[in-house]
Motif scaffolding. Structure first.
Motif, PDB file in Angstrom:
ATOM      1  N   GLU A 487      11.655  37.517 -57.608  1.00  0.00           N
ATOM      2  CA  GLU A 487      12.827  36.695 -57.917  1.00  0.00           C
ATOM      3  C   GLU A 487      13.065  35.597 -56.879  1.00  0.00           C
ATOM      4  O   GLU A 487      14.185  35.108 -56.724  1.00  0.00           O
ATOM      5  CB  GLU A 487      14.083  37.565 -58.033  1.00  0.00           C
ATOM      6  N   GLY A 488      12.023  35.223 -56.151  1.00  0.00           N
ATOM      7  CA  GLY A 488      12.177  34.217 -55.116  1.00  0.00           C
ATOM      8  C   GLY A 488      13.046  34.653 -53.962  1.00  0.00           C
ATOM      9  O   GLY A 488      13.418  33.837 -53.117  1.00  0.00           O
ATOM     10  N   ARG A 489      13.355  35.930 -53.889  1.00  0.00           N
ATOM     11  CA  ARG A 489      14.326  36.423 -52.903  1.00  0.00           C
ATOM     12  C   ARG A 489      13.723  37.410 -51.917  1.00  0.00           C
ATOM     13  O   ARG A 489      13.999  37.333 -50.713  1.00  0.00           O
ATOM     14  CB  ARG A 489      15.494  37.074 -53.641  1.00  0.00           C
ATOM     15  N   TYR A 490      12.943  38.362 -52.406  1.00  0.00           N
ATOM     16  CA  TYR A 490      12.335  39.384 -51.556  1.00  0.00           C
ATOM     17  C   TYR A 490      10.826  39.212 -51.566  1.00  0.00           C
ATOM     18  O   TYR A 490      10.254  38.596 -52.474  1.00  0.00           O
ATOM     19  CB  TYR A 490      12.688  40.783 -52.055  1.00  0.00           C
ATOM     20  N   GLY A 491      10.170  39.804 -50.556  1.00  0.00           N
ATOM     21  CA  GLY A 491       8.726  39.686 -50.535  1.00  0.00           C
ATOM     22  C   GLY A 491       8.066  40.697 -49.624  1.00  0.00           C
ATOM     23  O   GLY A 491       8.700  41.309 -48.762  1.00  0.00           O
ATOM     24  N   VAL A 492       6.777  40.878 -49.863  1.00  0.00           N
ATOM     25  CA  VAL A 492       5.925  41.678 -48.989  1.00  0.00           C
ATOM     26  C   VAL A 492       4.705  40.828 -48.664  1.00  0.00           C
ATOM     27  O   VAL A 492       4.123  40.202 -49.556  1.00  0.00           O
ATOM     28  CB  VAL A 492       5.477  42.991 -49.647  1.00  0.00           C
ATOM     29  N   ALA A 493       4.331  40.781 -47.399  1.00  0.00           N
ATOM     30  CA  ALA A 493       3.114  40.104 -46.963  1.00  0.00           C
ATOM     31  C   ALA A 493       2.179  41.147 -46.367  1.00  0.00           C
ATOM     32  O   ALA A 493       2.641  42.157 -45.819  1.00  0.00           O
ATOM     33  CB  ALA A 493       3.432  39.029 -45.933  1.00  0.00           C
ATOM     34  N   ALA A 494       0.878  40.905 -46.473  1.00  0.00           N
ATOM     35  CA  ALA A 494      -0.074  41.876 -45.947  1.00  0.00           C
ATOM     36  C   ALA A 494      -1.375  41.193 -45.570  1.00  0.00           C
ATOM     37  O   ALA A 494      -1.748  40.169 -46.145  1.00  0.00           O
ATOM     38  CB  ALA A 494      -0.343  42.985 -46.966  1.00  0.00           C
ATOM     39  N   MET A 495      -2.046  41.799 -44.605  1.00  0.00           N
ATOM     40  CA  MET A 495      -3.343  41.287 -44.155  1.00  0.00           C
ATOM     41  C   MET A 495      -4.195  42.436 -43.669  1.00  0.00           C
ATOM     42  O   MET A 495      -3.724  43.322 -42.944  1.00  0.00           O
ATOM     43  CB  MET A 495      -3.148  40.281 -43.017  1.00  0.00           C
ATOM     44  N   GLU A 496      -5.449  42.423 -44.092  1.00  0.00           N
ATOM     45  CA  GLU A 496      -6.422  43.352 -43.528  1.00  0.00           C
ATOM     46  C   GLU A 496      -7.079  42.649 -42.354  1.00  0.00           C
ATOM     47  O   GLU A 496      -7.786  41.652 -42.523  1.00  0.00           O
ATOM     48  CB  GLU A 496      -7.463  43.755 -44.561  1.00  0.00           C
ATOM     49  N   LEU A 497      -6.830  43.154 -41.157  1.00  0.00           N
ATOM     50  CA  LEU A 497      -7.298  42.494 -39.945  1.00  0.00           C
ATOM     51  C   LEU A 497      -8.726  42.902 -39.629  1.00  0.00           C
ATOM     52  O   LEU A 497      -9.043  44.091 -39.518  1.00  0.00           O
ATOM     53  CB  LEU A 497      -6.384  42.849 -38.772  1.00  0.00           C
ATOM     54  N   VAL A 498      -9.585  41.911 -39.475  1.00  0.00           N
ATOM     55  CA  VAL A 498     -10.962  42.111 -39.012  1.00  0.00           C
ATOM     56  C   VAL A 498     -11.100  41.319 -37.717  1.00  0.00           C
ATOM     57  O   VAL A 498     -11.035  40.088 -37.723  1.00  0.00           O
ATOM     58  CB  VAL A 498     -11.981  41.626 -40.057  1.00  0.00           C
ATOM     59  N   GLY A 499     -11.263  42.011 -36.602  1.00  0.00           N
ATOM     60  CA  GLY A 499     -11.281  41.355 -35.305  1.00  0.00           C
ATOM     61  C   GLY A 499     -12.411  40.353 -35.167  1.00  0.00           C
ATOM     62  O   GLY A 499     -13.499  40.527 -35.733  1.00  0.00           O
ATOM     63  N   ASP A 500     -12.162  39.320 -34.396  1.00  0.00           N
ATOM     64  CA  ASP A 500     -13.128  38.251 -34.167  1.00  0.00           C
ATOM     65  C   ASP A 500     -14.156  38.704 -33.139  1.00  0.00           C
ATOM     66  O   ASP A 500     -13.898  38.704 -31.933  1.00  0.00           O
ATOM     67  CB  ASP A 500     -12.372  37.012 -33.675  1.00  0.00           C
TER      68      ASP A 500
END
Length: 752
Positions: A487-500
């Motif tokens: 609804e343009g109001r709430y959200g979830v962000a995510a990332m699978e981290l792969v080290g450099d």
């Protein structure tokens, strides 16, 4: 509607009127120099011009800018001459109309032309100085000086521009390369000013057509959406250099150049009438506004430009304000009014660096007109959750605070370090979180040279020591980076981290709510014999933190809720030159110092499946932080390498790293889910940040009889156990939504 004080539209081939338009753009045109509002910008312009004039050395020009083999210093020298020419052409300065000033400028132009920038020279070093930096300054200087340049000189100077920037279409030093994005827009503006200076209808047509890429059928038009490579994307992203989030740097340059070119050609025979202009006009609110907090243009979309000492987030914000106000002049309604409303808001709220204290004369004129317009209401900053899947950026905004999350993937680079810039940018795309609240000077006042670059907020890092970066843009191997919005109001962000270059792996999620952000990390594993850390925050502040039992409070910032986090209060010293040694952007060698407060988790040496959980409470008081810790209004339902999920007040969010289920939701493939229960409604949003799933089926544990609304990618089988099928393939990480009800739509008892 054309501003009342704007020059009249030039008649066909009325180059004097067109030059008057150009001079007005560069100087502000006719105004009352005795008006107190212009005292500061006139004094600043005249003072700087006097400084450069006093330091000039005949034949050498400026000793601090050695020219031999230094194209960046050549551009810098032309830039100083343009400033002096601007002062000469601007009424109210000490240099205005002074013949001696013009003589010195022309003498210096001759030196530069004869030895360092003419049509017979080959390009050496960075192409940008030859094809954009120098011709941009020279073309505008030629416009300002007008008939003070004799025909021979003007022809020679414009010939050099034609050699290195003949049009906006191709790279002069590499003809196989088609220009795109900001580079194309900058070149179009150069060709337009060159056309005015040389009274060339052909060049003006090339400038107009270059924006639309007429030569190549619009393939690289700045007025079209990009599906790959550089430019604006339909989701609001802006990419430059193929895989970098650059809205606040190259995107800003594009906006400034387009605004200037449109204003210059407006009403002329070469007026830009491409209907695709809407792409750039829409970008003001779609692409830029979410990244502006109280006049600051966020570093999360500024890439290596964030390490330029003279180009802080507030300076970039001023550039955006100026571009939007100028763009408004040539824009139709409703864009014109909306742009002026936005700019008014950013000016009034820009307390970190007041706009009128630093604007030049043209910018001051446009700003004062907006501020004095009592019929114009300042537009409030956007509130909501914004996901930019095509550039791996997420912004969560609430009244009084904003949080930007910088992600990266096999599609979007974690950092770019070229031309001696961003030497310590190793972790800026590894989940860095930038929290903006009332402490507006946090990032702009010597943050980047003094912050511990191994402890950027939000990141999980291997604590190895690293070498300065050099000519590298790094894209990690992970596919998963992005988010879902409801609804343009709430959200979830995510990332699978792969080290450099290391074994570090982690799965990270951020759950963005009304007044809190919950951060979860799981599966944190490393095997290189070093400590792994996760940084909650690393704040440049003189405030003294208060540590409670499982929580902390930092005055002027807010609260933190966590178990097992460590704290460090320290004073750090650094130098801008240590992070930026660019030819024309190098920082100072002088040390700068700032106090810091850092909260972090120590996962130990070679952790296996470690995790973390913490809550950010922006702008919260100490009492509210303590209360939040005690009442725990947000429950962490799961924090494993297969599922991260939280629940609060009818809102459920989850990152399903694998098929599975919890509570009311079960999925048959990896995805991200947000679910809100409201009376007799279920509102569901789903996304696949990995872009690897074609179809996901979601089974809900709460009955629904009707589909009130659904995206065309969503199909539903209603009943006691509703089944929602979402076609994710080809959606490029965007969110899909559906609203279910347990009542007959239209029943007045329930509204809607």
């Amino acid at each position: 509607m054309r501003p009342s004080d704007a020059p009249r539209p030039p008649a066909p081939h009325d180059f004097e009127a067109l030059r008057a338009t150009a001079v007005t753009l560069l100087t502000g045109g006719e105004f009352d120099a005795s008006d107190p509002v212009y005292v500061r910008p006139l004094a600043a312009l005249g003072g700087r011009a006097a400084e450069w004039l006093a330091q000039m050395v005949p034949g050498l020009i400026w000793p601090d800018l050695p020219l031999e083999g230094r194209p960046g210093n050549v551009t810098g020298s032309y830039g100083r001459l343009r400033l002096i020419a601007t002062a000469w052409a601007t009424g109210g300065t000490a240099q205005h109309g002074d013949d001696a000033v013009v003589a010195k400028v022309v003498e210096a132009l001759d030196v530069l032309h004869e030895r360092h920038y003419n049509a017979a020279l080959p390009e050496t070093g960075n192409w940008w100085f030859w094809e954009i930096g120098t011709p941009a300054e020279l073309a505008r200087t030629c416009v300002l000086l007008g008939d003070r340049l004799d025909e021979g000189r003007l022809e020679a100077y414009l010939g050099a521009i034609d050699r290195f920037c003949p049009d906006a279409d191709r790279r002069a030093g590499w003809p196989d390369a088609s220009e795109s994005g900001a580079n194309r827009a900058d070149k179009a503006a150069i060709v337009a000013f060159r056309g005015v200076a040389g009274r060339s209808a052909g060049k003006l047509a090339l400038a107009r057509d270059g924006l639309s890429d007429v030569r190549d059928g619009g393939r690289h038009s700045v007025f079209g959406y990009a599906d790959s490579g550089d430019g604006f994307y339909r989701d609001g992203s802006f990419i430059q250099h193929g895989d970098l989030a650059y809205t606040g740097s190259y995107g800003l340059s594009l906006l400034i150049a387009v605004a200037e070119t449109l204003a210059l050609l407006d009403g002329s025979p070469w007026e830009v009438d491409d209907p695709g202009r809407r792409v750039v006009l829409d970008a003001v609110e779609r692409s830029f506004a979410p990244f502006v907090h109280d006049g600051l243009l966020m570093d999360t979309v500024r890439g290596r430009a964030a390490t330029r000492q003279a180009f802080s987030d507030s300076v970039a914000g001023h550039g955006l304000i100026g571009a939007v106000l100028l763009l408004a002049q040539s824009s139709p309604e409703p864009y014109r009014s909306r742009f002026r409303e936005l700019a008014k808001c950013w000016i009034e709220r820009g307390r970190a660096r007041p706009y009128l204290d630093h604007a030049n004369v043209p910018e001051t004129r446009r700003a004062v007109a907006v501020l004095d317009d009592k019929t114009l209401e300042a537009a409030p900053g956007p509130v909501g959750h914004f996901v930019f899947p095509c550039m791996d950026r997420v912004v969560h905004r609430r009244p009084g605070w904003s949080l930007a999350i910088s992600l990266s993937s096999q599609r979007i680079a974690a950092y770019e370090a070229i031309n001696g810039e961003n030497l310590h940018g190793w972790y800026t795309g590894d989940g860095m979180t930038c929290l903006y609240g009332s402490d507006l000077g946090h990032y702009g006042q010597d943050f980047w040279p003094t912050v511990d670059p191994y402890r950027l907020p939000g990141t999980t890092v291997d604590t190895r020591r690293r070498e300065d970066l050099s000519f590298r843009a790094y894209r990690p191997a992970n596919a998963w980076a992005g988010g879902v919005a409801l609804e343009g109001r709430y959200g979830v962000a995510a990332m699978e981290l792969v080290g450099d270059g290391v074994s570090l792996r982690a799965r990270k999620s951020w759950f963005c709510l009304d007044s809190a952000v919950v951060a979860l990390g799981s599966g944190i594993t490393g095997s290189d014999g070093r400590t792994i850390e996760t940084v909650v925050d690393n704040r440049a502040t003189p405030a003294r933190p208060y540590m409670g039992d499982g929580w902390a409070h930092l005055p002027g910032v807010g609260g933190y809720v966590f178990d097992g986090a460590r704290m460090l209060v320290e004073t750090r010293t650094g130098r801008w030159r240590d992070i930026n040694a660019g030819d024309d952007t190098a920082g100072a060698f002088d040390p700068v110092t700032r106090p810091y407060v850092t909260f972090w988790f120590d996962h130990g040496v070679d952790p296996v499946d470690a995790g973390y959980s913490y809550v950010l409470l922006p702008n919260a008081t100490r009492e509210r932080t303590r209360s939040f810790r005690g009442s725990r209004p947000v429950r962490v339902l799961s924090n494993t390498d297969r599922l991260q999920a939280v629940e609060t007040r009818g809102l459920f969010g989850a990152t399903f790293w694998a098929a599975g289920g919890i509570g009311l939701v079960e999925v048959d493939a990896p995805c991200m889910v947000l679910l809100r229960r409201a009376r007799e409604r279920l509102i569901l949003a789903v996304a696949d940040p990995s872009r690897t799933v074609d179809v996901v089926t979601i089974t809900l544990g709460r009955g629904a009889r009707w589909v009130a609304r659904a995206d065309d990618t969503v199909s539903v089988r209603t009943g006691k156990v509703p089944v929602v099928t979402v076609k994710l393939g080809g959606s490029l990480g965007r969110s899909h939504s559906v609203e279910l009800t347990s009542f007959v739509p239209g029943n007045p008892r329930y509204g809607r």
